[in-house]
Design an enzyme around this catalytic site. Sequence first.
Site, PDB file in Angstrom:
ATOM      1  N   HIS A  46     -50.847  21.925 -11.332  1.00 39.91           N
ATOM      2  CA  HIS A  46     -51.117  20.874 -12.316  1.00 39.91           C
ATOM      3  C   HIS A  46     -50.614  19.547 -11.783  1.00 39.91           C
ATOM      4  CE1 HIS A  46     -51.664  18.839 -16.131  1.00 39.91           C
ATOM      5  NE2 HIS A  46     -50.508  18.256 -15.906  1.00 39.91           N
ATOM      6  N   ASP A 105     -50.658  21.646 -29.735  1.00 38.49           N
ATOM      7  CA  ASP A 105     -50.593  20.515 -28.808  1.00 38.49           C
ATOM      8  C   ASP A 105     -51.670  19.491 -29.134  1.00 38.49           C
ATOM      9  OD1 ASP A 105     -49.812  19.092 -26.315  1.00 38.49           O
ATOM     10  OD2 ASP A 105     -51.883  19.568 -25.813  1.00 38.49           O
ATOM     11  N   ARG A 149     -48.939  11.769 -31.652  1.00 36.22           N
ATOM     12  CA  ARG A 149     -48.097  10.986 -30.741  1.00 36.22           C
ATOM     13  C   ARG A 149     -48.819   9.721 -30.303  1.00 36.22           C
ATOM     14  NH1 ARG A 149     -47.143  14.858 -26.069  1.00 36.22           N
ATOM     15  NH2 ARG A 149     -46.135  13.057 -25.115  1.00 36.22           N
ATOM     16  N   SER A 164     -46.131  19.538 -23.808  1.00 37.86           N
ATOM     17  CA  SER A 164     -47.578  19.432 -23.911  1.00 37.86           C
ATOM     18  C   SER A 164     -48.255  20.052 -22.682  1.00 37.86           C
ATOM     19  CB  SER A 164     -47.954  17.958 -24.050  1.00 37.86           C
ATOM     20  OG  SER A 164     -49.354  17.799 -24.053  1.00 37.86           O
ATOM     21  N   LYS A 186     -50.070  24.201 -22.435  1.00 33.88           N
ATOM     22  CA  LYS A 186     -51.476  24.427 -22.069  1.00 33.88           C
ATOM     23  C   LYS A 186     -51.588  25.261 -20.799  1.00 33.88           C
ATOM     24  CE  LYS A 186     -52.194  20.068 -22.530  1.00 33.88           C
ATOM     25  NZ  LYS A 186     -52.653  18.672 -22.698  1.00 33.88           N
TER      26      LYS A 186
END
Lengths: 450, 450
Positions: A91, A170, A177, A192, A196
């Site tokens: 990621h 999320d 947010r 967050s 995921k």
Amino acid sequence: MNAASATQPVRVVDIIRRKRDGGELARREIEHLVAAYTRGDVPDYQVAAWLMAVVLRGMTRVELAALTESMLRSGEVLDLSELPAVKVDKHSTGGVGDKTSLVLAPLVAAGGLIVPMISGRGLGHTGGTLDKLESIPGFNVNLETADFRRVLRACGCAMIGQTAAIAPADKKLYALRDVTGTVESPYLICASIMSKKLAEGIGALVLDVKTGSGAFMKNEDDAAFLAELMVATGERMGKKMVALLTDMDQPLGRHVGNALEVEECLEVLRGGGPDDLRELCLELAGWMFHLGGSDAGVEKGKQRAAALLASGAALDKFRAMVELQGGDAAALDDVARLPRARRTAVVPSPREGFVASIQCEQVGTASVVLGGGRERKEDAVDPAVGIVLHKKVRDRVTAGEPLCTLHYNSDEKLSAARSLIERSYRIDPQPPAATGPLVRRIVRGAGEGS
Amino acid sequence: MNAASATQPVRVVDIIRRKRDGGELARREIEHLVAAYTRGDVPDYQVAAWLMAVVLRGMTRVELAALTESMLRSGEVLDLSELPAVKVDKHSTGGVGDKTSLVLAPLVAAGGLIVPMISGRGLGHTGGTLDKLESIPGFNVNLETADFRRVLRACGCAMIGQTAAIAPADKKLYALRDVTGTVESPYLICASIMSKKLAEGIGALVLDVKTGSGAFMKNEDDAAFLAELMVATGERMGKKMVALLTDMDQPLGRHVGNALEVEECLEVLRGGGPDDLRELCLELAGWMFHLGGSDAGVEKGKQRAAALLASGAALDKFRAMVELQGGDAAALDDVARLPRARRTAVVPSPREGFVASIQCEQVGTASVVLGGGRERKEDAVDPAVGIVLHKKVRDRVTAGEPLCTLHYNSDEKLSAARSLIERSYRIDPQPPAATGPLVRRIVRGAGEGS
């Protein structure tokens, strides 16, 4: 004891007050808050106050793990145990020209691991993997779980978007947010991302945390802190973790823009491509192989990755995945089939000298301005437009020599983008000091000593 | 410059983020936020996040004045310029047995000033002036502005509740603070109090800021900080201000409970009453006279107040006000006409010794438990119940001698209240160190040198 006893009912206002006063919340309190909010039983205004308290007070590692797990468990967690190979993913926190996912998924799958990659769209000045993939005609990123599994089974990698079933907490929290000034918290960012990613059912995760003028975390220490939080959170949940802090002071590679980036990825998958992009792909793939357990050490993993690029095995895997997800595989061999802007314009160097710096966020914004990204969530992206950089930091230029070529479809957008690009390049008479390494720091998990 | 320029549109999320990061907001940003929220154009969740940022980051004096004024101007501000005398008021932050308002309004009006007092109801463990007044049969605290003016014109004082027209922004903000853990901020408390008090159209305000075990601000330094904020805010808005930090480590006077407290006020208005209550009334009245400009110095004001009690002029004024507001004035001379509990129970001392301390909040809670206050906003209060303290701190007691008498209407409630009272008294063999002064500190305005 600060935390409420297990027999008392949980009152949301008490949870807010305790966090406000710097206290630690019990796991069951965090679980209650997330579950009740996702169900709609706690109003936005209470969660907004709590989020702001978290931004300003922070969280302990135990609280953060509880938050991440509660968000993860608000939705579906893929069970890929039917597939015998190790599942691993990467990621990135997002950058400009950051296109490694398109190389890494097929590359690591070609090495025998499973890469169940769930990605996002462009955000702010940064591009998104889904937008890039969709520039391949016909490529479908919106697969249901069953189809995602089918592609994974068939070729070892698949690349899709977040489904409604994954981490709904999320989605709801992120939307709140966004409008309450509570985006910029490393704790909330960590929860967050990790909620995921861990829904993918993976055993190992390599994080590419960007730092520099084109990253969300401009400051290296802030980026390192986020990296440490994510590594610690993943490890608490039994995952093998590493985070690489990598340079985003200038765009990665030379292409910025959706179809343009696919084109550059194909160069890397054919064994070529710009040095920095190729090097980062090998580094990240080396770690994915290493954590995935199929190689002894990161260096061995890198060598293996280089071999898979050289042999064409990674490109074959990419072609297989594109076909399985409905894309036009012929476009991979004939890039003229990819979307192409109608016009191009060159930005010349105003003087002779050396490229001292490239304000990287401005380059990303220029690509968004051309139509390659979104100013608002509901905007469509133009897959064809973007920027090709001919000169990068430390390159020598003569007066009038092209710095970039802009690929555009609208004269009006061109002029705004051109002015951003012109301002982003600094040309000095002397070469700048040597740039730092591409990988600035490595944040290892406790279980990862090497 | 931190504040947004006057030509840019105001974005609420930017206001939230700036306060979150410790920056200062421009007056027009605060005005926009308050006005748009009151209109319903800004959602609760954005204001909740902003309130939490204010709790944790604080405000500058300039921001606080802007917030207070914006809340004040969200509604009606009384214009009492038709009445030639100076308008002055007193506000207390709330305590147990704190009944000075009922004495002060008629006392100061008897001295020729105008006291347009808008009060509140019981909150938590503390009593409320409106609840006490309503224990006088027929007394109407819900006057419209025109009737409020009429009473003021006729007798110089009037005591009512907050009307819908006064500071609606405060009503909405207070309701949100209550459920988002954002009550406990001296800045927000200051803005809430001052926006309501300044709507009375007064020229001077004396604040009675309670500190000790029965106050909301238990810590004296916290109370002093709140006092300083309120004095500074009032002065910025052109008011003469002073704050007295006064002792709330034990109940004020001997009566706690609505009708019981009216009875005790009548004793003071007749020139008697317990020393501490009488002393505090004289002190506060002295300051009201002094700031109101009708006396040279606080001491002169106190002497004048004592004379007005001794002559019966203050009691006459009270009687006139009660009549004008629909109350049964005969009850002032025959307290048997006030509501009376059906039963009483004595709490005896468990041993011989001296009263070392009285946990004051528990005494207030005991009165609420008997029915004298509200556990929820919509609860009705029982005007008759309450507690009469026979022994206060430093008093000598023998074993079995009555500490208190509980006035009650329900056996079930009695037992809960009795146990609270029993635990609130500490009896030691030796007398405790001397108690501190009733007025612990005086916070003067810059324009108030004496």
